[in-house]
Enzyme design. Structure first.
Site, PDB file in Angstrom:
ATOM      1  N   ASN A 103     -10.262  -2.662   2.671  1.00  0.00           N
ATOM      2  CA  ASN A 103      -9.973  -2.685   1.234  1.00  0.00           C
ATOM      3  C   ASN A 103     -11.247  -2.408   0.447  1.00  0.00           C
ATOM      4  OD1 ASN A 103      -7.225  -3.262   1.342  1.00  0.00           O
ATOM      5  ND2 ASN A 103      -7.507  -5.464   1.169  1.00  0.00           N
ATOM      6  N   TYR A 133       0.966  -3.942  12.241  1.00  0.00           N
ATOM      7  CA  TYR A 133       0.944  -2.516  11.880  1.00  0.00           C
ATOM      8  C   TYR A 133       1.737  -1.650  12.853  1.00  0.00           C
ATOM      9  CZ  TYR A 133      -2.508  -3.685   8.322  1.00  0.00           C
ATOM     10  OH  TYR A 133      -3.132  -4.221   7.229  1.00  0.00           O
ATOM     11  N   HIS A 173       0.818  -1.214   0.000  1.00  0.00           N
ATOM     12  CA  HIS A 173       0.000   0.000   0.000  1.00  0.00           C
ATOM     13  C   HIS A 173       0.853   1.267   0.000  1.00  0.00           C
ATOM     14  CE1 HIS A 173      -3.860  -2.092   0.904  1.00  0.00           C
ATOM     15  NE2 HIS A 173      -3.071  -2.963   1.489  1.00  0.00           N
TER      16      HIS A 173
HETATM   17 FE1  HDE Z   1      -2.453  -4.675   5.592  1.00  0.00          FE
HETATM   18  N1  HDE Z   1      -0.621  -3.899   6.016  1.00  0.00           N
HETATM   19  N2  HDE Z   1      -1.831  -6.492   6.259  1.00  0.00           N
HETATM   20  N3  HDE Z   1      -4.223  -5.541   5.045  1.00  0.00           N
HETATM   21  N4  HDE Z   1      -3.090  -2.925   4.922  1.00  0.00           N
HETATM   22  C1  HDE Z   1      -0.253  -2.622   5.825  1.00  0.00           C
HETATM   23  O1  HDE Z   1       0.898  -1.281   7.352  1.00  0.00           O
HETATM   24  C2  HDE Z   1      -0.710  -6.713   6.970  1.00  0.00           C
HETATM   25  C3  HDE Z   1      -4.584  -6.831   5.219  1.00  0.00           C
HETATM   26  C4  HDE Z   1      -4.346  -2.612   4.506  1.00  0.00           C
HETATM   27  O2  HDE Z   1      -3.202   3.641   3.968  1.00  0.00           O
HETATM   28  C5  HDE Z   1       1.089  -2.298   6.396  1.00  0.00           C
HETATM   29  O3  HDE Z   1       1.288   0.928   7.624  1.00  0.00           O
HETATM   30  C6  HDE Z   1      -0.671  -8.079   7.415  1.00  0.00           C
HETATM   31  C7  HDE Z   1      -5.999  -7.003   5.018  1.00  0.00           C
HETATM   32  C8  HDE Z   1      -4.412  -1.229   4.110  1.00  0.00           C
HETATM   33  O4  HDE Z   1      -1.497   3.430   5.314  1.00  0.00           O
HETATM   34  C9  HDE Z   1       1.493  -3.612   7.072  1.00  0.00           C
HETATM   35  C10 HDE Z   1      -1.805  -8.674   6.922  1.00  0.00           C
HETATM   36  C11 HDE Z   1      -6.462  -5.762   4.703  1.00  0.00           C
HETATM   37  C12 HDE Z   1      -3.130  -0.731   4.322  1.00  0.00           C
HETATM   38  C13 HDE Z   1       0.328  -4.513   6.755  1.00  0.00           C
HETATM   39  C14 HDE Z   1      -2.524  -7.661   6.200  1.00  0.00           C
HETATM   40  C15 HDE Z   1      -5.349  -4.867   4.726  1.00  0.00           C
HETATM   41  C16 HDE Z   1      -2.334  -1.812   4.838  1.00  0.00           C
HETATM   42  C17 HDE Z   1       2.088  -1.714   5.449  1.00  0.00           C
HETATM   43  C18 HDE Z   1      -2.257 -10.119   7.076  1.00  0.00           C
HETATM   44  C19 HDE Z   1      -7.898  -5.366   4.365  1.00  0.00           C
HETATM   45  C20 HDE Z   1      -2.633   0.672   4.038  1.00  0.00           C
HETATM   46  C21 HDE Z   1       2.276  -0.270   5.862  1.00  0.00           C
HETATM   47  C22 HDE Z   1      -2.311 -10.595   8.389  1.00  0.00           C
HETATM   48  C23 HDE Z   1      -8.814  -5.602   5.474  1.00  0.00           C
HETATM   49  C24 HDE Z   1      -2.982   1.611   5.142  1.00  0.00           C
HETATM   50  C25 HDE Z   1       1.461  -0.101   7.004  1.00  0.00           C
HETATM   51  C26 HDE Z   1      -2.524   3.008   4.784  1.00  0.00           C
HETATM   52  C27 HDE Z   1      -0.991  -1.680   5.211  1.00  0.00           C
HETATM   53  C28 HDE Z   1       0.278  -5.770   7.202  1.00  0.00           C
HETATM   54  C29 HDE Z   1      -3.722  -7.936   5.503  1.00  0.00           C
HETATM   55  C30 HDE Z   1      -5.496  -3.471   4.420  1.00  0.00           C
HETATM   56  C31 HDE Z   1       2.839  -4.156   6.704  1.00  0.00           C
HETATM   57  C32 HDE Z   1       0.438  -8.708   8.234  1.00  0.00           C
HETATM   58  C33 HDE Z   1      -6.796  -8.310   5.151  1.00  0.00           C
HETATM   59  C34 HDE Z   1      -5.602  -0.481   3.574  1.00  0.00           C
HETATM   60  O5  HDE Z   1       1.635  -3.467   8.433  1.00  0.00           O
END
Ligand code: HDE
Length: 698
Positions: A154, A368, A81
C-alpha cells in the site's frame, strides 16, 4: 469468391492454422472480421431477418455469438481495490545483495527484471472516482527468472488491523453500507467509524488515513510499502528481516481536501489519465526500492513487535537502503486483459524471500489465491498472459476450466518410471535450487500451545499513532485534525464521535481537543489504554511537507488565455515552464483556441468550463484588457482562479489579468507572482502559509 489456402504454423502454444487470403481487394487477412470460430462476417450492421421488416431469425449465429460474448464481458470485480490502473516496466538492481538474499533478481547489478504494477483505491467499485480519501494499493509483480514474486503493498506503511481474522469486518464496515448501498468509495459514514472507534489497534492507521497521504496528487508521487516484515534469505540459509519501501523519484505530493473533492467532479479518471499520459509521452514514472534490514536482536530490543502490521520502524532508526529502481515505461495494450485480470498474491515469492509470522500476512497468504479463483473463474488463471511467469512452468497439475496448455504424454503423476521406457517422464523436484522455507529461527522457537491470542506488545495501540502525529508539520497536523472533524461530522450514530475522540486522547490531548471543538461536542473521558504508550522520537521521514520536492518535473501548469493575449508574453511563459520540466496546459473560453495579439489562433488543450484549475499544480493567467473585462464577469473564470488560490497553488498573471484576480479574492503572497522567470520556480511549490487565510481548520 476469394481463393483460400491453409497454412500450418508452429507457434509457442502448439500448432495453429492461419487463413491466407487472396481476394481482389488485397485487404490483409488480419483485417477481416470473423466470428470466434473463424467464419468471415459479411455484414456487421444488420441482423438476419425474414424480410426487411420481418422477425429476426434464431439461426443468426453471428448475432447470437456477438451478444452472447458481450453478455459475459464483465467478471466479478475485486472485493477490495476494485478501482485500479496498471503499467508495465522493469526493476533495475543497483548493487548485489548476494550477502543477504539468494533471490536471483537481487544478484547482478544493472540487470533488469520485467514487472507489472497496479495501483488502486481500496473501498470503491471499479467505476468509482480516482480521488476519494482512501488508502492506495501499490502492487508489483516481478517476472523473475525463478518465477513470479508479488510485492502487494500500500502507499501507507501500516494497516488498520493486526490479525487477518478482522479483515472481512473492516472491509464490510468501510464499503458502502449493506442496506442502502452508499456511500460509494468513502469512509465518512456510520459503519466505518463505528468499527474504527471500537478497534483501538486501528488508531495509528487512522492517523495516516486522515492525513494527506490518502489524497495523492498523482500515483507517480506516492510512496509504496510492503507493510509487513518479510525475510530475505541468503545461500547459507541465514535470514534477515526486511521491510520494503518504494520512494517516488518525483517526491511525495498530495492535494488538499477541497481540491480532492472537486477533482471528483473535474475528472473521474484523474489518476488513471495522469499515469497513462505520463507514460505515453515518455515521462516514465520511477521509484527507488529501499530496504530496512534488521535482525532478531534488533526486533527483540524494540518496545513494539515487528510482526505487528500496525507498527513501523522509523527510518531514522533503521535507514532505508536503496537497492534498485522501478521504471514504468509501457501502458497496457488492453485494460481488461492486463490490469483487470492481473492476479496478485503475497504468497508468490521466490527463493531468497520468505514470510514472517505476521498474523495479517499469514491470512493474506490464503486469501489472494482463493479470491483469484472466484474472480477469474478457474484454477488456471496463472496461464493468462499477464499472470504467466516468464520462466518455464512444469508440473503434473492437469485439466481444470480453460486449460490453455496441451500437455503431451501420459506422465501426469510422480514418481514414475516412464523415462525407462523411452517416454517423457516429466519434471522432478530439485532440492538444490528449489524453494526452501526458512527455518525462521529464533522467531519460530517461540511457538507453543495453539491459542487464539495476540502477542503481548500488540496491545500497544497508541505509541506509533503519537509518533506519527508528532512527526507532522503544523499544516499537516491541521489537516489531520480537520479530516477527523469532516469524517466524524458525517456520522449519525450519536455515540461514535465521542468514542473516537476518547481514543484520540491517548494519541495527543491537543488533537483530541481540536477534533471535539471542531465538532462542537464536549471532550469525552479518555479511553483507558490496554497498554501505556511509550514515547518515541519524532520521525521527519513520516511528513509529506518535509519531503516534498520543489520541482516542476512531471507537473502540469494550467495557462488561461483568451482572444487578445499577448503572443510574445505567452511564448516566453510556455518556454519557461517547459524548461523547468513542467507541462503547460492551455485553457481558453472556447476549445477552438484564442486569437492572440499577433492575429494568429493559438490552439488550446481544454475549454475553460471543462478544465477547472484543480487539474493543475499551478496556474498562470495571461489575458488582454478586453478579455479580462468579459472573464471577470464569468463565474467559471472567477472560480478557476479562486480555487487555485484556495488550493494553495502558485498563481502567475500579467498586469491585464488583475481585475480577474481581484474578483477571485486573490491577495498577494509569496505564491502570487508575475510571469517573469520566477514563475516556473514558484509553480513547483504549494503555499501552506496561505491556508489560514482561505479556510478555517481544526
Ligand atoms: Fe489485500 N486483498 N488483503 N491487503 N490487497 C486484495 O485480492 C486481503 C492487505 C492489497 O492490484 C484481494 O486480488 C486480506 C494489506 C492490494 O490487484 C483480496 C487481508 C495490504 C490489493 C485481499 C488484506 C493489502 C489487495 C482483493 C488481511 C497492504 C490489490 C482482490 C489479512 C500490505 C492488488 C484481490 C491488485 C487485494 C485480501 C490486507 C494490499 C480479497 C484477507 C495489509 C494492493 O484477496
Amino acid at each position: 469468391m476469394a481463393k483460400q489456402t491453409f497454412e500450418t504454423r508452429k507457434g509457442e502454444g502448439g500448432e495453429t492454422h492461419q487463413q491466407v487470403s487472396d481476394d481482389s481487394t488485397g485487404t490483409a487477412d488480419t483485417a477481416r472480421l470473423t466470428t470466434n470460430q473463424g467464419i468471415r462476417i459479411t455484414d456487421n450492421q444488420n441482423s438476419l431477418k425474414a424480410g426487411a421488416r420481418g422477425p429476426t431469425l434464431l439461426e443468426d449465429f453471428v448475432l447470437r455469438e456477438k451478444i452472447f460474448h458481450f453478455d459475459h464481458e464483465r467478471i466479478p470485480e475485486r472485493i477490495v481495490h476494485a478501482r485500479g490502473s496498471g503499467a508495465h516496466g522493469y526493476f533495475e538492481l543497483f548493487e548485489s545483495l548476494a550477502d543477504i538474499t539468494k533471490a536471483d533478481l537481487f544478484q547482478r547489478p544493472g540487470e533488469k527484471t520485467p514487472l507489472f504494477a497496479r495501483f488502486s483505491t481500496v473501498a470503491g467499485g471499479a467505476g468509482s472516482v480516482d480521488t476519494p480519501r482512501d488508502v492506495r494499493g501499490f502492487a508489483v509483480k516481478f517476472y523473475t527468472r525463478q518465477g513470479n514474486w508479488d510485492l502487494v503493498g500500500n502507499n501507507i506503511p501500516v494497516f488498520f488491523i493486526q490479525d487477518a481474522m478482522k479483515f472481512p469486518d473492516l472491509v464490510h464496515a468501510v464499503k458502502m453500507e449493506s442496506d442502502r448501498a452508499f456511500p460509494q468509495a468513502g469512509s465518512a459514514h456510520d459503519t466505518f467509524w463505528d468499527f474504527a472507534s471500537l478497534m483501538p489497534e486501528s488508531t495509528h492507521m487512522l492517523m495516516w488515513a486522515m492525513s494527506d497521504r490518502t489524497l495523492p496528487r498523482s500515483l507517480r508521487m506516492m510512496e509504496g510499502f510492503g507493510v509487513h516484515t518479510f525475510r530475505l534469505v541468503n545461500a547459507e540459509g541465514k535470514s534477515t528481516f526486511v521491510k520494503f519501501h518504494w520512494k517516488p523519484k518525483l517526491g511525495i505530493q498530495s492535494t488538499v481536501w477541497d481540491e480532492a473533492l472537486k477533482l471528483q467532479a473535474a475528472d473521474n479518471d484523474y489518476h488513471r489519465r495522469d499515469l497513462w499520459e505520463a507514460i505515453a509521452v515518455g515521462n516514465f514514472p520511477e521509484w527507488e526500492l529501499g530496504l530496512q534490514l534488521f535482525d532478531q536482536a534488533f526486533a527483540d530490543a524494540q518496545p513494539y513487535d515487528v510482526l505487528d502490521a500496525t507498527k513501523l520502524i522509523p527510518e531514522e532508526v533503521i535507514p532505508v537502503r536503496i537497492v534498485g529502481r522501478m521504471v514504468l515505461d509501457r501502458n497496457p495494450d488492453n485494460f481488461f486483459a492486463e490490469t483487470e485480470q492481473v492476479a496478485f498474491c503475497p504468497a508468490n515469492i521466490v527463493p531468497g524471500v520468505d514470510f514472517s509470522n505476521d498474523p495479517l500476512l499469514q491470512g493474506r497468504l490464503f486469501s489472494y489465491l482463493d479470491t483469484q479463483k472466484s474472480r477469474l473463474g478457474t484454477a488456471n488463471f496463472h496461464q493468462i498472459p499477464i499472470n504467466a511467469p516468464k520462466c518455464p512452468v512444469m508440473n503434473f497439475q492437469r485439466d481444470g476450466q480453460m486449460q490453455m496448455n496441451v500437455p503431451r504424454g501420459r506422465a501426469n503423476y510422480e514418481p514414475n518410471s516412464l523415462a525407462d521406457h523411452g517416454e517423457d517422464g516429466g519434471p522432478r523436484e530439485c532440492p538444490m535450487t528449489g524453494f526452501t522455507t526458512s527455518t525462521g529461527r529464533p522467531e519460530h522457537e517461540e511457538e507453543g500451545d495453539k491459542l487464539r491470542v495476540r502477542a503481548e506488545l500488540f496491545a500497544d495501540h497508541y505509541s506509533h499513532a503519537r509518533l506519527f502525529w508528532l512527526s507532522q508539520q503544523p499544516a499537516e497536523q491541521a489537516h489531520i485534525a480537520s479530516s477527523f472533524v469532516f469524517e466524524l461530522s458525517k456520522v449519525q450514530l450519536a455515540q461514535v464521535p465521542a468514542r473516537m475522540i476518547a481514543n484520540l486522547r491517548n494519541v495527543d490531548e491537543e488533537l483530541a481537543k481540536r477534533v471535539a471543538e471542531g465538532l462542537a461536542i464536549a471532550l469525552p473521558d479518555k479511553k483507558p489504554a490496554a497498554r501505556e504508550p511509550v514515547s518515541m522520537h519524532p520521525s521527519p521521514a513520516l511528513s509529506i511537507h518535509a519531503n516534498m520536492k520543489a520541482v516542476l518535473t512531471g507537473r502540469k501548469v494550467g495557462v488561461l488565455i483568451a482572444d487578445g493575449t499577448d503572443a510574445a508574453e505567452l511564448k516566453g511563459l510556455l518556454a519557461e515552464i517547459e524548461k523547468a520540466g513542467g507541462s503547460p496546459f492551455l485553457v481558453s473560453p472556447r476549445i477552438g483556441g484564442a486569437k492572440l495579439s499577433d492575429g494568429k489562433v493559438m490552439k488550446v488543450d481544454g475549454q475553460l468550463a471543462g478544465s477547472p484549475s484543480q487539474l493543475f499544480d499551478a496556474v498562470a493567467v495571461v489575458l488582454s484588457n478586453a478579455a479580462v473585462e468579459d472573464l471577470a464577469k464569468q463565474a467559471v473564470a472567477i472560480q478557476w482562479v479562486m480555487d487555485a488560490f484556495g488550493h494553495l497553488k502558485a498563481i502567475g498573471s500579467n498586469g491585464a489579468a488583475t481585475p480577474l484576480l481581484e474578483k477571485a479574492g486573490v491577495v498577494p503572497d509569496a505564491g502570487v507572482v508575475g510571469l517573469d522567470t520566477y514563475f516556473a520556480k514558484a509553480a513547483a511549490s504549494r503555499y501552506w502559509d496561505r491556508e489560514p487565510r482561505v479556510r478555517v481548520l481544526a
